[in-house]
Scaffold this active site. Structure first.
Site, PDB file in Angstrom:
ATOM      1  N   ASP A 239     -28.682 -35.032   0.601  1.00  0.00           N
ATOM      2  CA  ASP A 239     -29.369 -35.446  -0.656  1.00  0.00           C
ATOM      3  C   ASP A 239     -28.195 -35.345  -1.869  1.00  0.00           C
ATOM      4  O   ASP A 239     -26.985 -34.888  -1.553  1.00  0.00           O
ATOM      5  CB  ASP A 239     -30.422 -34.343  -1.015  1.00  0.00           C
ATOM      6  N   SER A 240     -28.555 -35.778  -2.889  1.00  0.00           N
ATOM      7  CA  SER A 240     -27.507 -35.928  -3.877  1.00  0.00           C
ATOM      8  C   SER A 240     -27.211 -34.635  -4.688  1.00  0.00           C
ATOM      9  O   SER A 240     -26.435 -34.370  -5.260  1.00  0.00           O
ATOM     10  CB  SER A 240     -27.862 -37.117  -4.964  1.00  0.00           C
TER      11      SER A 240
ATOM     12  N   TYR B  28     -27.621 -39.113  -8.485  1.00  0.00           N
ATOM     13  CA  TYR B  28     -27.158 -40.471  -8.322  1.00  0.00           C
ATOM     14  C   TYR B  28     -28.255 -41.712  -8.809  1.00  0.00           C
ATOM     15  O   TYR B  28     -27.712 -42.621  -8.962  1.00  0.00           O
ATOM     16  CB  TYR B  28     -27.700 -40.481  -6.603  1.00  0.00           C
ATOM     17  N   GLY B  29     -29.128 -41.148  -9.254  1.00  0.00           N
ATOM     18  CA  GLY B  29     -30.255 -42.263  -9.934  1.00  0.00           C
ATOM     19  C   GLY B  29     -30.026 -43.009 -11.245  1.00  0.00           C
ATOM     20  O   GLY B  29     -30.580 -43.798 -11.341  1.00  0.00           O
TER      21      GLY B  29
ATOM     22  N   CYS C 266     -32.797 -38.176   0.125  1.00  0.00           N
ATOM     23  CA  CYS C 266     -32.839 -38.569  -1.263  1.00  0.00           C
ATOM     24  C   CYS C 266     -33.087 -40.127  -1.659  1.00  0.00           C
ATOM     25  O   CYS C 266     -32.732 -41.039  -0.736  1.00  0.00           O
ATOM     26  CB  CYS C 266     -31.303 -38.442  -1.604  1.00  0.00           C
ATOM     27  N   ASN C 267     -34.339 -39.944  -2.026  1.00  0.00           N
ATOM     28  CA  ASN C 267     -34.914 -41.570  -2.215  1.00  0.00           C
ATOM     29  C   ASN C 267     -33.835 -42.656  -2.861  1.00  0.00           C
ATOM     30  O   ASN C 267     -33.791 -43.722  -2.542  1.00  0.00           O
ATOM     31  CB  ASN C 267     -35.834 -41.413  -3.476  1.00  0.00           C
ATOM     32  N   THR C 268     -32.960 -41.991  -3.760  1.00  0.00           N
ATOM     33  CA  THR C 268     -32.080 -43.182  -4.362  1.00  0.00           C
ATOM     34  C   THR C 268     -31.163 -43.443  -3.215  1.00  0.00           C
ATOM     35  O   THR C 268     -30.818 -44.865  -3.016  1.00  0.00           O
ATOM     36  CB  THR C 268     -31.232 -42.521  -5.476  1.00  0.00           C
TER      37      THR C 268
ATOM     38  N   GLU D 143     -35.806 -29.230 -13.266  1.00  0.00           N
ATOM     39  CA  GLU D 143     -34.625 -28.422 -13.385  1.00  0.00           C
ATOM     40  C   GLU D 143     -34.626 -27.338 -14.442  1.00  0.00           C
ATOM     41  O   GLU D 143     -34.012 -26.461 -14.491  1.00  0.00           O
ATOM     42  CB  GLU D 143     -33.488 -29.210 -13.282  1.00  0.00           C
TER      43      GLU D 143
ATOM     44  N   CYS E  22     -39.476 -39.067  -5.341  1.00  0.00           N
ATOM     45  CA  CYS E  22     -38.161 -38.568  -5.787  1.00  0.00           C
ATOM     46  C   CYS E  22     -38.586 -36.814  -5.253  1.00  0.00           C
ATOM     47  O   CYS E  22     -39.726 -36.319  -5.419  1.00  0.00           O
ATOM     48  CB  CYS E  22     -38.218 -38.213  -7.057  1.00  0.00           C
ATOM     49  N   THR E  23     -37.469 -36.419  -4.629  1.00  0.00           N
ATOM     50  CA  THR E  23     -37.590 -34.976  -3.911  1.00  0.00           C
ATOM     51  C   THR E  23     -37.871 -33.992  -4.920  1.00  0.00           C
ATOM     52  O   THR E  23     -38.221 -32.781  -4.493  1.00  0.00           O
ATOM     53  CB  THR E  23     -36.518 -34.680  -2.984  1.00  0.00           C
ATOM     54  N   HIS E  24     -37.802 -34.287  -6.089  1.00  0.00           N
ATOM     55  CA  HIS E  24     -37.907 -33.219  -7.152  1.00  0.00           C
ATOM     56  C   HIS E  24     -39.542 -32.909  -7.459  1.00  0.00           C
ATOM     57  O   HIS E  24     -40.107 -31.959  -7.924  1.00  0.00           O
ATOM     58  CB  HIS E  24     -37.316 -33.550  -8.340  1.00  0.00           C
TER      59      HIS E  24
END
Lengths: 269, 269
Positions: free
Chosen positions: B13-14, B45-46, B76-78, B156, B188-190
């Protein structure tokens, strides 16, 4: 031998935020050539470690020194907070200004009560750089700091006067305002765009110190003192170097700069 | 020759977001060794360009392939949206899963009405990768997408159930909900950390598709099909590699992982 007065002033930031400093320089010093470096491929710095920020800052300083500049301005609070020595070590005799030094000086000079608030990114606030600098200038000041990690994304989203931003500002500023500060340092180059909203939330008794305009004022004084000001025989130019040109760069950049961006050059690292 | 079953699954992931995928893998596949790579020095990265994301993704893929893995998961979706081909090109015969493929499959299989919402970072949404993948699986679905750039910083900041986050979610989801979607992909993984709040805002008629759990399910099926599942003679291990260890890494990381982080190794680039 004095350096060539027509050389540009080098201004750098981790991304687009430093364009508020470019804007203030264009307004205060319209005859000066300017060169900007924004590390848009690695932005934001405010969430990275000190070692990483020092490394990145050194790379950018080398890049600008190789191109030839007569003065360096660290337009990024995070870099100024933790990596100012890296820049000064590489710059040698060349004058190096930074937004923290400028903001700290202006706040101490302006505050009547000596109670000063500082807002910034987590890294800037945790570095305690503003408080240390202000205490060195005046041991009597009391500094109240608050990290505001959501302000940068809110500005980049363009929610400059949005209920979400207002509610966020009320929450972040509450502990600082409770200390009855009479000055509030905007310790991040993104924050000048929130000035109207922050003035409203902070109320009329609090003076906002904008480090973009204060560093431009300090640059004007330094150029005059060192006899480095450009004579303006040619039209002053501004050049922009970035490490990435993301999707919304033009839109966001022009919001910060308050005018069109000229040619932007991508630096491949 | 079949690869060693005890080799780890490589997850990348980023930044820290992919730890939600690690968590789902630990729960679904407790016998598997796992190795994680988070590019915390260059996150997020987004907001970066496609060329830059492809370059970074290639570097990470090389790193994990050199260490030896039996499967790669782009968490990472991006990266999955714009650089999936880079990973597959380097991986050769090795299975490569990604959160977009997994989320798209799960949403299409689950939706009764064919009206599906997708939320993600600006780069993921602008890539249109979810809509393209879902249309390839079922040409009859209608996909409604919305970029939510403030969700990552809100997560975050830890404001998982905060009035500011609720107001932001209401604003972002309004156009998607107006289309009467019956499924909403958390692209998005968040976002899995916002699940309770998003369920509340979206209402009981909308099923949330969490790409962390769906990619873990797909990983289990792929390992079984290729006869690659670990036999579990030794206690499964998880290793973490990051490019930077910023101030709040431990706190944020453990919030994503839902348990303690073991040893973290910093990769110097």
């Amino acid at each position: 031998m004095s350096p060539d007065r027509s050389l540009p002033i080098g201004v750098f930031d981790s991304g687009v935020g430093g364009l508020t400093v470019m804007r203030a320089l264009m307004e205060r010093l319209p005859l000066e050539n300017l060169v900007y470096f924004g590390d848009t491929a690695r932005v934001p710095y405010g969430i990275k470690s000190v070692a990483t920020i020092e490394h990145f800052t050194g790379q950018i300083t080398d890049f600008l020194l190789q191109r030839g500049v007569k003065m360096l301005i660290v337009a990024c609070n995070t870099m100024a907070a933790v990596a100012g020595d890296v820049v000064r070590g590489k710059a040698g005799e060349m004058p190096v200004l930074d937004v923290i030094e400028a903001g700290a000086r202006a706040a101490v000079a302006r505050s009547a009560t000596g109670a000063i608030g500082v807002i910034g990114t987590p890294t800037t606030i945790n570095s305690n750089a503003y408080a240390r600098r202000m205490h060195a200038l005046d041991a009597g000041v009391r500094v109240y700091s608050q990290a505001c990690p959501l302000f940068v994304p809110l500005v980049e989203e363009g929610w400059l006067d949005h209920p979400v931003t207002r509610m966020t500002a009320q929450e972040y500023l509450k502990p600082v305002l409770a200390e009855q500060v009479d000055s509030l340092v905007l310790g991040c180059t993104h924050y000048p765009l929130l000035k109207p909203l922050l003035m409203d939330v902070a109320g009329p008794g609090v003076h906002l110190v904008d480090s973009a305009t204060t560093v431009a004022e300090q640059a004007a004084q330094t150029l005059a003192r060192l006899d480095l000001a450009n004579t303006g025989e040619h039209l002053a130019q501004a050049r922009y170097h970035v490490t990435d040109i993301p999707l919304r760069f033009q839109t966001i950049g022009e919001r910060f700069l308050g005018r069109s961006l000229g040619s932007i050059e991508r630096v491949a690292w």
